[in-house]
Design a protein around this motif. Sequence first.
Motif, PDB file in Angstrom:
ATOM      1  N   HIS A 270      21.005 -13.069 -15.452  1.00 36.83           N
ATOM      2  CA  HIS A 270      21.468 -12.094 -14.454  1.00 36.83           C
ATOM      3  C   HIS A 270      20.322 -11.215 -13.965  1.00 36.83           C
ATOM      4  CE1 HIS A 270      25.475 -13.397 -15.097  1.00 36.83           C
ATOM      5  NE2 HIS A 270      25.609 -12.849 -16.289  1.00 36.83           N
ATOM      6  N   ALA A 271      19.232 -11.172 -14.733  1.00 40.78           N
ATOM      7  CA  ALA A 271      18.055 -10.392 -14.350  1.00 40.78           C
ATOM      8  C   ALA A 271      16.812 -11.210 -14.654  1.00 40.78           C
ATOM      9  CB  ALA A 271      18.010  -9.065 -15.101  1.00 40.78           C
ATOM     10  N   SER A 272      15.813 -11.111 -13.795  1.00 35.19           N
ATOM     11  CA  SER A 272      14.520 -11.749 -14.032  1.00 35.19           C
ATOM     12  C   SER A 272      13.460 -10.670 -14.075  1.00 35.19           C
ATOM     13  CB  SER A 272      14.208 -12.767 -12.940  1.00 35.19           C
ATOM     14  OG  SER A 272      14.315 -12.194 -11.644  1.00 35.19           O
ATOM     15  N   ALA A 273      12.551 -10.773 -15.050  1.00 38.58           N
ATOM     16  CA  ALA A 273      11.550  -9.725 -15.259  1.00 38.58           C
ATOM     17  C   ALA A 273      10.281 -10.007 -14.468  1.00 38.58           C
ATOM     18  CB  ALA A 273      11.231  -9.609 -16.740  1.00 38.58           C
ATOM     19  N   LEU A 274       9.760  -8.980 -13.848  1.00 34.48           N
ATOM     20  CA  LEU A 274       8.491  -9.038 -13.119  1.00 34.48           C
ATOM     21  C   LEU A 274       7.569  -8.044 -13.818  1.00 34.48           C
ATOM     22  CD1 LEU A 274       6.983 -10.204 -10.673  1.00 34.48           C
ATOM     23  CD2 LEU A 274       7.962  -8.361  -9.297  1.00 34.48           C
ATOM     24  N   THR A 275       6.677  -8.544 -14.673  1.00 34.47           N
ATOM     25  CA  THR A 275       5.911  -7.677 -15.562  1.00 34.47           C
ATOM     26  C   THR A 275       4.518  -7.378 -15.031  1.00 34.47           C
ATOM     27  OG1 THR A 275       5.117  -9.581 -16.824  1.00 34.47           O
ATOM     28  CG2 THR A 275       7.171  -8.560 -17.560  1.00 34.47           C
ATOM     29  N   GLY A 276       3.939  -6.299 -15.569  1.00 35.54           N
ATOM     30  CA  GLY A 276       2.605  -5.883 -15.163  1.00 35.54           C
ATOM     31  C   GLY A 276       2.498  -5.604 -13.679  1.00 35.54           C
ATOM     32  N   PHE A 277       3.582  -5.118 -13.098  1.00 31.95           N
ATOM     33  CA  PHE A 277       3.680  -4.971 -11.639  1.00 31.95           C
ATOM     34  C   PHE A 277       3.658  -3.492 -11.296  1.00 31.95           C
ATOM     35  CE2 PHE A 277       5.523  -5.023  -7.430  1.00 31.95           C
ATOM     36  CZ  PHE A 277       5.208  -6.282  -6.908  1.00 31.95           C
ATOM     37  N   ARG A 278       2.566  -3.049 -10.704  1.00 33.07           N
ATOM     38  CA  ARG A 278       2.401  -1.644 -10.318  1.00 33.07           C
ATOM     39  C   ARG A 278       2.513  -1.546  -8.805  1.00 33.07           C
ATOM     40  NH1 ARG A 278       0.615   1.584 -14.436  1.00 33.07           N
ATOM     41  NH2 ARG A 278       0.153   0.469 -16.357  1.00 33.07           N
ATOM     42  N   THR A 279       3.611  -0.988  -8.354  1.00 30.92           N
ATOM     43  CA  THR A 279       3.949  -1.020  -6.935  1.00 30.92           C
ATOM     44  C   THR A 279       3.030  -0.136  -6.107  1.00 30.92           C
ATOM     45  OG1 THR A 279       6.252  -1.417  -7.528  1.00 30.92           O
ATOM     46  CG2 THR A 279       5.804  -0.735  -5.268  1.00 30.92           C
ATOM     47  N   ALA A 280       2.504  -0.721  -5.023  1.00 30.40           N
ATOM     48  CA  ALA A 280       1.663   0.024  -4.081  1.00 30.40           C
ATOM     49  C   ALA A 280       2.329   0.172  -2.725  1.00 30.40           C
ATOM     50  CB  ALA A 280       0.317  -0.678  -3.908  1.00 30.40           C
ATOM     51  N   ALA A 281       3.255  -0.753  -2.387  1.00 31.43           N
ATOM     52  CA  ALA A 281       3.857  -0.710  -1.056  1.00 31.43           C
ATOM     53  C   ALA A 281       5.228  -1.376  -1.074  1.00 31.43           C
ATOM     54  CB  ALA A 281       2.959  -1.415  -0.040  1.00 31.43           C
ATOM     55  N   VAL A 282       6.034  -0.992  -0.091  1.00 33.99           N
ATOM     56  CA  VAL A 282       7.314  -1.640   0.181  1.00 33.99           C
ATOM     57  C   VAL A 282       7.259  -2.123   1.618  1.00 33.99           C
ATOM     58  CG1 VAL A 282       9.822  -1.368   0.290  1.00 33.99           C
ATOM     59  CG2 VAL A 282       8.497  -0.056  -1.390  1.00 33.99           C
ATOM     60  N   GLU A 283       7.513  -3.416   1.806  1.00 39.89           N
ATOM     61  CA  GLU A 283       7.430  -3.984   3.146  1.00 39.89           C
ATOM     62  C   GLU A 283       8.761  -4.630   3.527  1.00 39.89           C
ATOM     63  OE1 GLU A 283       4.204  -6.726   3.275  1.00 39.89           O
ATOM     64  OE2 GLU A 283       2.657  -5.175   2.998  1.00 39.89           O
ATOM     65  N   ALA A 284       9.056  -4.613   4.809  1.00 41.83           N
ATOM     66  CA  ALA A 284      10.266  -5.255   5.311  1.00 41.83           C
ATOM     67  C   ALA A 284      10.048  -6.758   5.377  1.00 41.83           C
ATOM     68  CB  ALA A 284      10.622  -4.712   6.680  1.00 41.83           C
ATOM     69  N   ALA A 293       2.447  -5.279  -5.149  1.00 40.95           N
ATOM     70  CA  ALA A 293       1.726  -4.664  -6.260  1.00 40.95           C
ATOM     71  C   ALA A 293       0.301  -4.308  -5.871  1.00 40.95           C
ATOM     72  CB  ALA A 293       1.716  -5.602  -7.462  1.00 40.95           C
ATOM     73  N   GLU A 294      -0.328  -3.482  -6.708  1.00 45.65           N
ATOM     74  CA  GLU A 294      -1.714  -3.100  -6.476  1.00 45.65           C
ATOM     75  C   GLU A 294      -2.648  -4.313  -6.494  1.00 45.65           C
ATOM     76  OE1 GLU A 294      -2.380  -0.246  -9.566  1.00 45.65           O
ATOM     77  OE2 GLU A 294      -1.698   1.447  -8.328  1.00 45.65           O
ATOM     78  N   ASP A 295      -2.265  -5.354  -7.271  1.00 46.89           N
ATOM     79  CA  ASP A 295      -3.105  -6.546  -7.343  1.00 46.89           C
ATOM     80  C   ASP A 295      -2.761  -7.578  -6.267  1.00 46.89           C
ATOM     81  OD1 ASP A 295      -0.705  -7.594  -8.212  1.00 46.89           O
ATOM     82  OD2 ASP A 295      -1.369  -7.994 -10.259  1.00 46.89           O
ATOM     83  N   GLY A 296      -1.885  -7.205  -5.343  1.00 48.74           N
ATOM     84  CA  GLY A 296      -1.540  -8.076  -4.236  1.00 48.74           C
ATOM     85  C   GLY A 296      -0.327  -8.960  -4.449  1.00 48.74           C
ATOM     86  N   ARG A 297       0.194  -9.012  -5.668  1.00 39.50           N
ATOM     87  CA  ARG A 297       1.393  -9.811  -5.895  1.00 39.50           C
ATOM     88  C   ARG A 297       2.569  -9.249  -5.123  1.00 39.50           C
ATOM     89  NH1 ARG A 297       2.912 -10.042 -11.792  1.00 39.50           N
ATOM     90  NH2 ARG A 297       1.788  -8.062 -11.920  1.00 39.50           N
TER      91      ARG A 297
END
Length: 456
Positions: A270-284, A293-297
């Motif tokens: 029901h949930a999938s984990a996205l680890t080591g993810f430091r958010t830098a932006a939200v895009e449409a 993420a900061e690393d581009g992911r």
Amino acid sequence: MSENTPVGLPVVVIGAGPVGLAAAARLIERGLDPLVLEAGPAAATAVRQWSHVRLFSPWAELVDPAAEKLLAPTGWTRPDGAACPSGGDWAELYLQPLADALGDRVRYDTRVTGVARAGRDRIVDSGRTEQPFTVHLEHSDGTEGRIAARAVIDASGTWSTPNPLGADGLPALGERAAGDRITYRIPDLADPAVRERFAGRRTAVVGTGASAFTALAYLADLAEDEPGTHTVWVLRRGITGSTYGGGEADQLPARGALGQRARKAVEDGHASALTGFRTAAVEADGERLVLVAEDGRRSEPVDRIVVLTGLRPDLSILSELRLGLDERLQAPIALAPLIDPNQHSCGTVYPHGATELTHPERDVYVVGMKSYGRAPTFLAMTGYEQVRSVAAALAGDQEAAARVELTLPETGVCGGAGLFDEPETAQDGGCCSTPTGPQLITLAGPASGASCSTTG
């Protein structure tokens, strides 16, 4: 209290939440006159906003002793001490009756906009301690006012200032623009309108504390009934053995059970984990959103984002006072080393009082959750001990102010967790199965219906 402090003035308490109301009860017990100023229309306005969430703490640890004495003549009966109330229960069955017992000592719809020394900005030394405090107000009808006070206790909390999505402590690029699809609260899926916004959709849940666990559990339950409902769990760190808490080893059964519900949500798909993810932006992405993420992911597209990365204090109303704050945590300098998550992920936090809460500006105290600044862990019992000590100090009883009258329970697990969640910048590290002493945890709430037997 200062020998030169003007007499005949009230002690102003900012906020009619659990700790603010307890402060008023303690001040009355000491023969001092409190005046509680509440921005909302009723007591515990912030608590009511998470009324659907259950606390880890049982009733036995959520009622201040001085408050109970004040309530006794009204015929109030303490609820079952072993039961864990929801936020709504706490507000309706205890906090509002306590505010009612305080009568006209509580003023609603009165927002504090600033506190200063009368006629002295923060620069002026001359005659400073002889001046009373002046508390600036704004009423719900837009009118303004001022109240003179002999001392000020700020118990306004941190609920109104959640941490943003951005990993650097600032809003991520595009976060404000996507604000209509981002929430910083645990969704109340029992509300049909809220349920409709999440049913059959993909939701990103950002955070690793009990609030995130609660959201994962709620959304997993929704997925059982509504096909297509899925959660992307975004963690700034990786998943380790301590990520889900102590499980059966947790001396807080409700919290341990909640962590296992979050684990099950992931294991059941029901949930999938996205680890080591430091958010830098939200895009449409069409009608959906993508986290970058900061690393581009990039995350998979989601319909909604639930940000549960902790809270921070708003100190703007105290800007003309001389506060002594730790440069990292924004907590009082003497308190900060005791609660620093960079040092105490497996450590101890002991009860404390007026000594640790004192600022250069005499007779002003920040108490409750706000006193912890950005530190993650807080317990209602600790707030009650804070205001017991502060009231004693203001009454001139320094011996009682210095005395510790609270023993905190051991949690048996590491780190902070709960409704007021830790920022994911705390020190990583393994979990300790045997604590070295009493440790505070966050006042928190597992999914409704979870059992509890100890503190939280």
